[in-house]
Each structure stands twice: as C-alpha cells, then as structure tokens.
Design a protein around this motif. Structure first.
Motif, PDB file in Angstrom:
ATOM      1  N   ILE A  20     -12.790   2.924   2.229  1.00 42.16           N
ATOM      2  CA  ILE A  20     -12.152   2.127   1.385  1.00 42.16           C
ATOM      3  C   ILE A  20     -11.279   1.205   2.547  1.00 42.16           C
ATOM      4  O   ILE A  20     -10.828   1.753   3.556  1.00 42.16           O
ATOM      5  N   GLY A  21     -11.040  -0.041   2.119  1.00 45.28           N
ATOM      6  CA  GLY A  21     -10.471  -0.957   3.053  1.00 45.28           C
ATOM      7  C   GLY A  21      -9.016  -1.206   2.479  1.00 45.28           C
ATOM      8  O   GLY A  21      -8.823  -1.371   1.409  1.00 45.28           O
ATOM      9  N   PHE A  22      -8.023  -1.385   3.496  1.00 45.53           N
ATOM     10  CA  PHE A  22      -6.877  -1.618   3.030  1.00 45.53           C
ATOM     11  C   PHE A  22      -6.403  -3.008   3.745  1.00 45.53           C
ATOM     12  O   PHE A  22      -6.265  -3.067   4.929  1.00 45.53           O
ATOM     13  N   ASP A  23      -6.011  -4.035   2.924  1.00 48.65           N
ATOM     14  CA  ASP A  23      -5.394  -5.233   3.658  1.00 48.65           C
ATOM     15  C   ASP A  23      -3.993  -5.117   4.025  1.00 48.65           C
ATOM     16  O   ASP A  23      -3.102  -4.830   3.293  1.00 48.65           O
ATOM     17  N   PRO A  24      -3.588  -5.611   5.272  1.00 45.10           N
ATOM     18  CA  PRO A  24      -2.375  -5.501   5.946  1.00 45.10           C
ATOM     19  C   PRO A  24      -1.543  -6.339   5.549  1.00 45.10           C
ATOM     20  O   PRO A  24      -1.005  -7.187   6.141  1.00 45.10           O
ATOM     21  N   THR A  25      -1.294  -6.706   3.951  1.00 47.82           N
ATOM     22  CA  THR A  25      -0.405  -7.833   3.656  1.00 47.82           C
ATOM     23  C   THR A  25       0.930  -7.613   3.672  1.00 47.82           C
ATOM     24  O   THR A  25       1.975  -8.176   3.294  1.00 47.82           O
ATOM     25  N   ALA A  26       1.369  -6.199   3.729  1.00 44.68           N
ATOM     26  CA  ALA A  26       2.909  -5.786   4.133  1.00 44.68           C
ATOM     27  C   ALA A  26       2.806  -4.463   4.839  1.00 44.68           C
ATOM     28  O   ALA A  26       1.697  -3.811   5.355  1.00 44.68           O
ATOM     29  N   ASP A  27       4.124  -4.145   5.337  1.00 44.38           N
ATOM     30  CA  ASP A  27       4.202  -3.045   6.426  1.00 44.38           C
ATOM     31  C   ASP A  27       4.127  -1.604   5.758  1.00 44.38           C
ATOM     32  O   ASP A  27       4.687  -0.604   6.297  1.00 44.38           O
ATOM     33  N   SER A  28       3.836  -1.513   4.471  1.00 47.07           N
ATOM     34  CA  SER A  28       3.808  -0.503   3.669  1.00 47.07           C
ATOM     35  C   SER A  28       2.562  -0.507   2.732  1.00 47.07           C
ATOM     36  O   SER A  28       2.573  -1.498   2.109  1.00 47.07           O
ATOM     37  N   LEU A  29       1.981   0.402   2.271  1.00 43.13           N
ATOM     38  CA  LEU A  29       1.161   0.404   1.031  1.00 43.13           C
ATOM     39  C   LEU A  29       2.316   0.928  -0.118  1.00 43.13           C
ATOM     40  O   LEU A  29       3.244   1.434   0.055  1.00 43.13           O
ATOM     41  N   HIS A  30       1.671   0.627  -1.475  1.00 38.14           N
ATOM     42  CA  HIS A  30       2.593   0.914  -2.684  1.00 38.14           C
ATOM     43  C   HIS A  30       1.756   1.835  -3.626  1.00 38.14           C
ATOM     44  O   HIS A  30       0.591   2.187  -3.467  1.00 38.14           O
ATOM     45  N   VAL A  31       2.446   2.444  -4.678  1.00 42.43           N
ATOM     46  CA  VAL A  31       1.878   3.385  -5.478  1.00 42.43           C
ATOM     47  C   VAL A  31       0.490   2.598  -6.165  1.00 42.43           C
ATOM     48  O   VAL A  31      -0.235   3.516  -6.629  1.00 42.43           O
ATOM     49  N   GLY A  32       0.329   1.271  -6.325  1.00 45.42           N
ATOM     50  CA  GLY A  32      -0.800   0.519  -6.816  1.00 45.42           C
ATOM     51  C   GLY A  32      -2.211   1.137  -5.913  1.00 45.42           C
ATOM     52  O   GLY A  32      -3.163   0.923  -6.383  1.00 45.42           O
ATOM     53  N   SER A  33      -1.964   1.430  -4.601  1.00 42.58           N
ATOM     54  CA  SER A  33      -2.761   1.771  -3.782  1.00 42.58           C
ATOM     55  C   SER A  33      -3.296   3.240  -3.875  1.00 42.58           C
ATOM     56  O   SER A  33      -4.180   3.875  -2.923  1.00 42.58           O
ATOM     57  N   LEU A  34      -2.256   4.276  -4.566  1.00 48.62           N
ATOM     58  CA  LEU A  34      -2.511   5.582  -4.821  1.00 48.62           C
ATOM     59  C   LEU A  34      -3.939   6.225  -5.051  1.00 48.62           C
ATOM     60  O   LEU A  34      -4.399   7.373  -4.566  1.00 48.62           O
ATOM     61  N   ILE A  35      -4.313   5.758  -6.218  1.00 45.21           N
ATOM     62  CA  ILE A  35      -5.837   5.969  -6.806  1.00 45.21           C
ATOM     63  C   ILE A  35      -6.808   6.014  -5.597  1.00 45.21           C
ATOM     64  O   ILE A  35      -7.432   6.974  -5.345  1.00 45.21           O
ATOM     65  N   GLN A  36      -6.901   5.030  -4.659  1.00 47.24           N
ATOM     66  CA  GLN A  36      -7.739   5.002  -3.743  1.00 47.24           C
ATOM     67  C   GLN A  36      -7.440   6.066  -2.537  1.00 47.24           C
ATOM     68  O   GLN A  36      -8.504   6.611  -2.040  1.00 47.24           O
ATOM     69  N   ILE A  37      -6.379   6.063  -2.215  1.00 48.87           N
ATOM     70  CA  ILE A  37      -5.772   7.179  -1.279  1.00 48.87           C
ATOM     71  C   ILE A  37      -6.081   8.283  -1.663  1.00 48.87           C
ATOM     72  O   ILE A  37      -6.592   9.207  -0.990  1.00 48.87           O
ATOM     73  N   MET A  38      -5.915   8.694  -2.930  1.00 45.02           N
ATOM     74  CA  MET A  38      -6.176  10.170  -3.238  1.00 45.02           C
ATOM     75  C   MET A  38      -7.566  10.400  -3.634  1.00 45.02           C
ATOM     76  O   MET A  38      -7.972  11.466  -3.460  1.00 45.02           O
ATOM     77  N   MET A  39      -8.439   9.264  -3.832  1.00 44.91           N
ATOM     78  CA  MET A  39      -9.910   9.491  -3.952  1.00 44.91           C
ATOM     79  C   MET A  39     -10.272  10.138  -2.277  1.00 44.91           C
ATOM     80  O   MET A  39     -11.054  11.067  -2.444  1.00 44.91           O
ATOM     81  N   LEU A  40      -9.716   9.486  -1.334  1.00 49.78           N
ATOM     82  CA  LEU A  40     -10.213   9.776   0.004  1.00 49.78           C
ATOM     83  C   LEU A  40      -9.580  11.146   0.165  1.00 49.78           C
ATOM     84  O   LEU A  40     -10.284  12.063   0.800  1.00 49.78           O
ATOM     85  N   ARG A  41      -8.351  11.515  -0.195  1.00 48.14           N
ATOM     86  CA  ARG A  41      -7.749  12.889   0.043  1.00 48.14           C
ATOM     87  C   ARG A  41      -8.907  13.817  -0.744  1.00 48.14           C
ATOM     88  O   ARG A  41      -9.135  15.116  -0.179  1.00 48.14           O
ATOM     89  N   LEU A  42      -8.996  13.549  -1.933  1.00 45.01           N
ATOM     90  CA  LEU A  42     -10.153  14.629  -2.741  1.00 45.01           C
ATOM     91  C   LEU A  42     -11.354  14.893  -2.089  1.00 45.01           C
ATOM     92  O   LEU A  42     -11.806  15.832  -1.991  1.00 45.01           O
ATOM     93  N   LEU A  43     -12.192  13.548  -1.493  1.00 44.90           N
ATOM     94  CA  LEU A  43     -13.491  13.870  -0.731  1.00 44.90           C
ATOM     95  C   LEU A  43     -12.898  14.839   0.474  1.00 44.90           C
ATOM     96  O   LEU A  43     -13.978  15.551   0.848  1.00 44.90           O
ATOM     97  N   GLN A  44     -12.038  14.378   1.205  1.00 42.48           N
ATOM     98  CA  GLN A  44     -12.075  15.230   2.186  1.00 42.48           C
ATOM     99  C   GLN A  44     -11.678  16.696   2.033  1.00 42.48           C
ATOM    100  O   GLN A  44     -11.915  17.395   2.652  1.00 42.48           O
ATOM    101  N   LYS A  45     -11.015  16.890   1.257  1.00 43.10           N
ATOM    102  CA  LYS A  45     -10.687  18.369   0.415  1.00 43.10           C
ATOM    103  C   LYS A  45     -12.027  18.888   0.155  1.00 43.10           C
ATOM    104  O   LYS A  45     -12.010  20.326   0.343  1.00 43.10           O
ATOM    105  N   HIS A  46     -12.836  18.401  -0.148  1.00 43.53           N
ATOM    106  CA  HIS A  46     -14.173  18.978  -0.444  1.00 43.53           C
ATOM    107  C   HIS A  46     -15.332  18.754   0.559  1.00 43.53           C
ATOM    108  O   HIS A  46     -16.666  18.855   0.301  1.00 43.53           O
TER     109      HIS A  46
END
Length: 348
Positions: A20-46
């Motif tokens: 998954i790609g993340f554009d560095p448009t700010a010095d933090s991600l926000h809740v709008g990116s959480l679905i993608q982050i949680m998908m990566l977390r779920l994949l790693q869990k399995h």
C-alpha cells in the motif's frame, strides 16, 4: 479485485507480499488512512508480508485522483519531515523485521530518483494507452473542470505502475491494495507487470468509508483526525471514537480494533444507554493501537473523571493557557472559545 480466485488461491498456498502506498502530504497520517493500515495489520496477523511504500519520489508530483486542483509542490526538507512522521504512525500498527511476515518500509525515491526520462519512455511509456488513461475517473473529473490537469500529474499513474513492478522485482510483491479511487492506477500496474515481465500480479481496493450519517470517515468540523500525538492530543483521539454514531459501533469495532468477532457482535447488540459502554471500549481499543495501552487507559480515565464525576481538573485533559493580563477586566466567553480553538470566529 482484479482476480478474486487467484488471490484466494495465493493466500491459501503461502505468504503474500502486499503493498500500500502512502503519500507524504503531511507529517502524520489520519483516520482516513486507517482502513488501509488495518488491512496490512490483518494480513500480517495471518502470516503475510506488509509492504508500506512511502512516496518520497512521487510526492514531487502529487496524486491527482479526485482532487479539484493541483497540489502545491513540496520542498525536499518538507518531504523528509513528512516521511519520518508517517513512518512513526505505521510503526504503531505494524511489526517491521526480516522474518517471513516482517513488514517492510520502502521509499520510491530510491528508484524514481535514478530514472532517465528517455529510458522510462522506452521501457514503460510504450505500454500505456493515452485513450485508456483519459477514461480514468480521476482524469476525466479534472479535465471537466476549469483547472485542467498538468502533464506532471498525468504521469502519476505511470510512476505508480512502475512502483508496483519495481516492488515485485525487489521484494516479490504480488498484491497492491488501495482505496477505490486508486483502481485505475492499480489495474495499470497489473498490466505493466504482465506485459513487461510476463508475471501475474493482483489488485484489491476498498470502498470509500462513510459514517452512518453519510459523512466522510475521519473528517470533523475541526479538520482531520490525525494519528500523531503531535497533531492531535491522545484525549481528543479517544473522544473522536467515543463519539461514534450508534449505528457505526459494530462496524468500527470490527474494522478498527483487534477484538474477537464474537466480542464485537456482543457489544454491537447492546441497546439504550448500554451502547455507550461499547463506545468506550471502541475508543480505548482504537486508541491503544495508535498510542499504546497506557495512553489509551489514561485518556479513558480522564474522560470518566470529567464527564462522570464532574472533575474538570483531570490530569490528561488538554490545557490552553491564557495570559493573565487579558483577564484583568473580564473577557467575553466567545473570545475564550476562539482563543482556545473551540470556534474559528467570534460570530461562530
């Protein structure tokens, strides 16, 4: 999904490296990116390998997808600061390491900065149809507006496709994930790998997440809900989840926490005032993932003292200091609201 049967087969057979790609448009991600982050977390869990790509190279262009106008170009210093901030957010959710499921953090500047223009045109450009690129919604929407689309931005899809091929060659990435607005770019990357390397790779997107009332997830009257404590106090982050609409509690528990599905179903079934207990659990679990268990429990306790005991001096409440000199003759409360950032103008 570009090929659901092939993706299912690959995940059953062994570990899949997913990007998954993340554009560095700010010095933090926000809740709008959480679905993608949680998908990566779920994949790693399995047992699968998450590959988080930060766009240090493509940040110089900016993703035009569903934007009304071109982004302002950032300096190298700003990009570097933003990359460090995003890495900090991702490390809260993913375990980075060299094992089979250890997450990898890569920066596309590592290869895009070395590209020669003529070589890119000969190697990659020949596989892209202008007719097809013009059919992408992200392109059509901009062309229909007076702002238009710069040639710089038009190249973004080509570079994202190049990223997919490069990650497949370097790290064996066979799956690209993203929001639904990335579908055209993802399909282009799948086609590029097939045409140039004769390999089969896959793409999977998620729909835009909205709340039960139709609001875009992560957007509030005060702006984005940031994942970095430097941008948003932990108490405010906890409070954001505590204020979830009743109809969203079960869905958000499943999407944004690690709680077992059975527990999510139990909490979702609560009725009346009891649903507030489910919201507190959602807030604490979601905050624990982002900021750690200790900080989440401290925020929960500060909220309990403030709203249940009426203790407005709870230690973890955000504090705004006002110069004493401004208070000597009295200050209208609406000015204090503006001073503390609770309202933008006196009129509001």
């Amino acid at each position: 999904c570009t090929d659901p049967a092939a993706l299912d087969d690959a995940m059953v057979k062994g570990s899949v490296a997913a990007k998954i790609g993340f554009d560095p448009t700010a010095d933090s991600l926000h809740v709008g990116s959480l679905i993608q982050i949680m998908m990566l977390r779920l994949l790693q869990k399995h047992g699968h390998r998450p590959v988080a790509l930060v766009g240090g190279g493509t940040a110089r262009i900016g993703d035009p997808s569903f934007r009304e106008e071109a982004r302002r170009l950032m300096t190298e210093e700003t990009i570097g600061t933003n990359l460090a901030g995003i890495e900090g957010c991702l490390r809260q959710y993913l375990t980075f390491g060299s094992g089979a499921s250890g997450a990898i953090l890569v920066n596309n500047a590592d290869w895009l900065d070395k590209l020669a223009y003529i070589d890119l045109l000969r190697d990659v450009g020949v596989h892209f149809s202008i007719n097809r690129m013009l059919s992408f919604d992200s392109v059509k929407n901009r062309l229909d507006r007076e702002q238009g689309l710069t040639f710089l931005e038009f190249n973004y899809s080509i570079l994202q496709s190049y990223d997919f091929r490069e990650l497949n060659r370097r790290h064996g990435v066979t799956l690209q994930l993203g929001g639904s607005d990335q579908w055209g770019n993802i399909v282009s990357g799948v086609d590029l790998v097939r045409r140039t390397d004769q390999k089969s790779v896959m793409g999977l997107t998620t729909p835009l997440l909205t709340t039960a009332s139709g609001a875009k997830m992560g957007k509030t009257a005060n702006g984005a809900v940031w994942l970095s404590e430097k941008r948003l106090p932990v108490f405010d982050y906890w409070q954001f989840w505590r204020n979830t609409e009743d109809a969203d509690v079960g869905r958000f528990l499943r999407l944004f926490t690690d709680l077992p599905l059975e527990e999510c179903a139990r909490l979702e079934a609560l009725q009346g005032a009891d649903i507030n207990e489910a919201k507190k659990i959602l807030a604490t679990e979601a905050t624990a993932l982002c900021h750690g268990r200790e900080a989440a429990q401290a925020a929960a306790e500060a909220a309990r003292q403030t709203f249940e005991e009426g203790n407005v001096t709870a230690a973890d409440l955000p504090v705004h200091l006002v110069p004493q000199a401004t208070l000597t003759e009295g200050v209208p409360v609406f000015r204090l609201f503006v001073e503390a950032g609770l309202a933008k103008t006196n009129g509001e």
